[in-house]
Design a protein around this motif. Structure first.
Motif, short mmCIF file in Angstrom:
data_model
loop_
_atom_site.label_atom_id
_atom_site.label_comp_id
_atom_site.label_asym_id
_atom_site.label_seq_id
_atom_site.Cartn_x
_atom_site.Cartn_y
_atom_site.Cartn_z
N ASP A 1 55.81 6.02 36.00
CA ASP A 1 56.77 6.53 35.03
C ASP A 1 57.92 7.26 35.73
N PHE A 2 57.60 7.89 36.85
CA PHE A 2 58.58 8.66 37.60
C PHE A 2 59.56 7.75 38.34
N GLY A 3 59.19 6.50 38.51
CA GLY A 3 60.09 5.56 39.18
C GLY A 3 59.80 5.36 40.65
N LEU A 4 58.61 5.76 41.11
CA LEU A 4 58.27 5.56 42.52
C LEU A 4 57.82 4.13 42.76
N TYR A 5 58.23 3.59 43.90
CA TYR A 5 57.67 2.31 44.33
C TYR A 5 56.28 2.56 44.92
N GLU A 6 55.53 1.47 45.06
CA GLU A 6 54.15 1.64 45.54
C GLU A 6 54.12 2.18 46.97
N TYR A 7 55.11 1.82 47.79
CA TYR A 7 55.10 2.36 49.16
C TYR A 7 55.39 3.87 49.14
N GLN A 8 56.17 4.33 48.15
CA GLN A 8 56.39 5.78 48.02
C GLN A 8 55.12 6.48 47.56
N GLU A 9 54.43 5.86 46.62
CA GLU A 9 53.16 6.41 46.17
C GLU A 9 52.18 6.55 47.34
N GLU A 10 52.21 5.54 48.20
CA GLU A 10 51.30 5.54 49.35
C GLU A 10 51.56 6.72 50.27
N VAL A 11 52.84 6.99 50.58
CA VAL A 11 53.14 8.01 51.59
C VAL A 11 52.99 9.43 51.06
N VAL A 12 52.95 9.64 49.73
CA VAL A 12 52.85 11.01 49.22
C VAL A 12 51.41 11.44 48.98
N GLN A 13 50.43 10.53 49.15
CA GLN A 13 49.05 10.85 48.77
C GLN A 13 48.53 12.11 49.46
N ARG A 14 48.74 12.21 50.75
CA ARG A 14 48.18 13.36 51.48
C ARG A 14 48.92 14.65 51.10
N ALA A 15 50.21 14.54 50.79
CA ALA A 15 50.94 15.72 50.33
C ALA A 15 50.40 16.19 48.99
N LEU A 16 50.01 15.25 48.11
CA LEU A 16 49.45 15.62 46.81
C LEU A 16 48.11 16.32 46.96
N ARG A 17 47.46 16.09 48.08
CA ARG A 17 46.19 16.79 48.35
C ARG A 17 46.43 18.13 49.04
N GLY A 18 47.70 18.50 49.23
CA GLY A 18 48.02 19.81 49.80
C GLY A 18 48.16 19.84 51.30
N GLU A 19 48.17 18.66 51.95
CA GLU A 19 48.29 18.63 53.41
C GLU A 19 49.75 18.73 53.84
N ASN A 20 49.94 19.21 55.05
CA ASN A 20 51.27 19.22 55.66
C ASN A 20 51.55 17.84 56.23
N ILE A 21 52.66 17.21 55.80
CA ILE A 21 52.95 15.86 56.29
C ILE A 21 54.45 15.70 56.57
N ILE A 22 54.75 14.74 57.42
CA ILE A 22 56.11 14.25 57.63
C ILE A 22 56.16 12.84 57.05
N ILE A 23 57.06 12.61 56.11
CA ILE A 23 57.24 11.26 55.56
C ILE A 23 58.26 10.52 56.41
N TRP A 24 57.84 9.40 56.98
CA TRP A 24 58.71 8.57 57.81
C TRP A 24 59.02 7.29 57.04
N LEU A 25 60.23 7.23 56.47
CA LEU A 25 60.71 6.06 55.77
C LEU A 25 62.15 5.79 56.21
N PRO A 26 62.57 4.54 56.21
CA PRO A 26 63.93 4.23 56.67
C PRO A 26 64.99 4.76 55.71
#
Length: 637
Positions: free
Chosen positions: A22-47
């Motif tokens: 509903d928010f408009g995320l593509y599946e690859y965006q959903e994939e890279v945010v999973q660990r952030a949604l669990r509260g982890e510190n992450i760097i998202i690397w996307l072009p």
């Protein structure tokens, strides 16, 4: 990783999949945010163009929903990105449910940053604003990192060395190593961390690990949905538009003859070898010469070095754009010198130019010896703009001078005007005739987005971060940059069947650097892959070791800095004009504003300068800028 999140509401990732859609995320965006949604510190690397900011908005939204009392800070490294992120991303999705504020050095809220943070759920600001607030102990202005529960760091590959991002994160890491638990979650965003200058896989891995350590984060990228990402963000068709060297360059040769004449006048010894005129290396040499002249109070050496730099600039412009552009740079520089000449050195340098001015003007207007790269650039632009009536492009060049020259060329080129090219300059914000205000930047980008402009002639400001419509042509013209800048620029060409052109001279350094950057881009990907495959325990041990080493290094550097400062009393430090060495101030006359700007507060200082035009500077809490000043004795600014 050290993260503070309320435990009464755990994130349930499975229940959020439909919400992501509903928010408009593509599946690859959903994939890279999973660990952030669990509260982890992450760097998202996307072009570039992959939607890193939109993914960050979603993480911020879920963080605020699931953590009562949460507070988010979005940090950017350039002023114009504050309003862009607020208007285009965060406010449209979060503004109706949460209190958002955008703060930069150009707004009054910065003076009460602590109060703004207290009263807001999400703050978007330049990193320097937060750094100032962390060091300012005054009530209403001071903040602590522990007040935030999530830090989003845009273009986080800049978190290294003495950059402001790294200063903020150094505090974070120091508190973490002391056992502090109330620290915000970290979310970094980058299109490429680069290799840090490394050309081996071992060095590149070390660099990526250091960035991870600085951000106290793991680095994540799309794996399962990588094909979708590749389809969503296609790579442009890359080509090299190569031209042969000029068979003859009498204008450039004459400039070199004049430069050699100045060197003979200086009578430098063998300890000052001369590198090739018209190169960046030679420019570095004359900068050192000028500094030595000032340090030794040798005005002949200092002034000759300044003039040699102007001639070298003219050679670089002659190699990049038109001969007449190079001539105009010298003509402008010497137009005011006759009124400020004060000794034999000045009269020699002024006389040398005046004696050769007519010949230089004549040579610069001889079309037989014009820069062949201009013709190739014209063909490249015409090929794209004649084919498509809706073409949009960005022409990147290195310096503000060169883009001003290119704009003049495009605007007065009949063939390009007939093709319907409507160009504008885009530079970074700053002061001076070749800079732009933030409002001018906004207007230019808005006009480009609406289609009233279809070609931006830009410095590197358009490579990174700016929200610019998809282009079908990106031209790199006379540029030597690293692999990060190359990837950022290439990512601007995202329209279907887009072209990424490198206009360069045969055998030139631009082509070699472009090919090297392609290898470094591949090396960066392989290094990130190795880091991602590390066992979690080994990764964490390595990160902690790097953080501990960096902390000790910073502490040692701070001790050395304090020791160096204590060597001299401010009242005994004399400041002199760099042009004529006239003493104009003492160290204790200087006040530091906002931990960055140095202001002379001694009223007697006005005896030593003349005022010029009004600069376009921001105002500060207890002072405002006056006018451009120059030395009353020699005219040096």
């Amino acid at each position: 990783m050290s993260v503070f999140i309320s435990k009464d509401k755990e994130l349930c990732v499975d229940q959020q999949t439909s919400r992501m859609a509903d928010f408009g995320l593509y599946e690859y965006q959903e994939e890279v945010v999973q660990r952030a949604l669990r509260g982890e510190n992450i760097i998202i690397w996307l072009p570039t163009g992959g939607g890193k900011t939109r993914a960050a908005v979603y993480v911020a939204k879920k963080h605020l929903e699931n953590n009562p009392g949460a507070k988010v800070a979005v940090l950017v490294n350039k002023v114009h990105l504050v309003d862009q992120h607020y208007n285009n991303e965060f406010n449209p999705y979060l503004g109706s449910d949460y209190s958002l504020v955008s703060i930069s050095g150009d707004c009054d809220q910065k003076d009460f940053f602590g109060c703004e943070v207290k009263n807001s759920d999400l703050v978007i600001c330049t990193a320097q604003i937060l750094e100032n607030a962390l060091t300012n102990q005054e009530e209403g202005k001071h903040v602590e990192l522990s007040q935030f529960t999530l830090l989003i760091i845009d273009e986080c590959h800049h978190t290294h060395k003495e950059g402001v991002y790294n200063k903020i994160m150094a505090r974070y890491v120091a508190q973490k190593l002391k056992g502090e638990r109330r620290l915000p979650q970290i979310l970094g965003l980058t299109a490429s961390p680069g290799t840090g200058g490394a050309k081996s896989i071992k060095g590149a891995v070390e660099h990526v690990l250091q960035i991870c350590a600085n951000l106290d984060s793991v680095i994540v990228s799309s794996k399962v949905y990588a094909p979708e990402l590749k389809k969503k963000v296609p790579r442009p068709r890359k080509r090299f538009d190569i031209v042969d060297r000029r068979p003859q360059d009498p204008f450039g040769d004459h400039l070199k003859f004049m430069m050699q004449f100045i060197h003979d006048f200086m009578a430098l010894g063998p300890e000052f070898p001369v590198r090739e005129f018209g190169t960046q290396e030679y420019e570095a040499d004359v900068v050192i010469l000028e500094k030595k002249g000032v340090t030794d109070r040798n005005r002949l050496l200092a002034q000759c070095a300044l003039h040699l730099r102007q001639y070298n600039d003219a050679l670089l412009i002659n190699d990049t754009v038109r001969m007449v552009d190079a001539f105009r740079v010298l003509e402008s520089y010497y137009s005011t010198k006759s009124s400020t000449a004060m000794d034999g050195t000045d009269f020699f340098l002024l006389g040398l130019y005046q004696e050769n001015e007519v010949e230089l003007r004549k040579l610069s207007g001889d079309a037989r010896f014009e820069n062949p790269k201009m013709g190739k650039l014209q063909n490249t632009l015409l090929e794209q703009f004649v084919q498509g009536g809706h073409s949009r492009g960005i022409l990147f060049s290195k310096t503000r001078k060169s883009i001003c020259c290119l704009y003049d060329w495009v605007s007065n080129n009949p063939a390009l005007q007939r093709a319907g090219i409507r160009a504008a300059i885009l530079t970074g914000a700053g002061n001076g005739i070749n800079y732009m205000t933030q409002n001018e930047q906004k207007d230019t980008i808005r006009n480009f987005r609406l289609g009233s402009l279809n070609l931006l002639i830009s410095t590197s400001v358009a490579e990174e971060g700016l929200d610019i419509p998809e282009c079908n042509l990106v031209v790199r013209y006379g540029l030597l940059t690293n692999e990060i800048a190359q990837q950022q620029a290439s990512g601007r060409a995202r329209a279907s069947d887009s072209v990424y052109s490198v206009v360069a001279q045969a055998g030139g350094r631009e082509v070699r650097r472009e090919l090297l950057n392609e290898c470094l881009e591949d090396l960066t990907g392989r290094a990130i892959g190795e880091v991602q495959r590390m066992e979690p325990r080994d990764f964490q041990m390595k990160i902690t070791d790097l953080q501990t080493e960096a902390l000790l290094t910073r502490q040692l550097a701070e001790q050395l800095k304090l020791k160096k400062r204590s060597r001299f009393n401010a009242a005994t430090v004399q400041l002199s004009c760099r042009g004529c060495f006239l003493p104009v101030a003492l160290g204790h006359d200087i006040k530091v504003i906002e931990n960055a700007h140095h202001v002379n507060i001694n009223p007697d200082f006005e005896r030593y300068y003349k005022t010029g035009g009004q600069p376009a500077l921001k105002t500060f809490e207890d002072w405002e800028p006056g006018r451009v000043i120059s030395c009353a004795a020699c005219g040096r600014r």
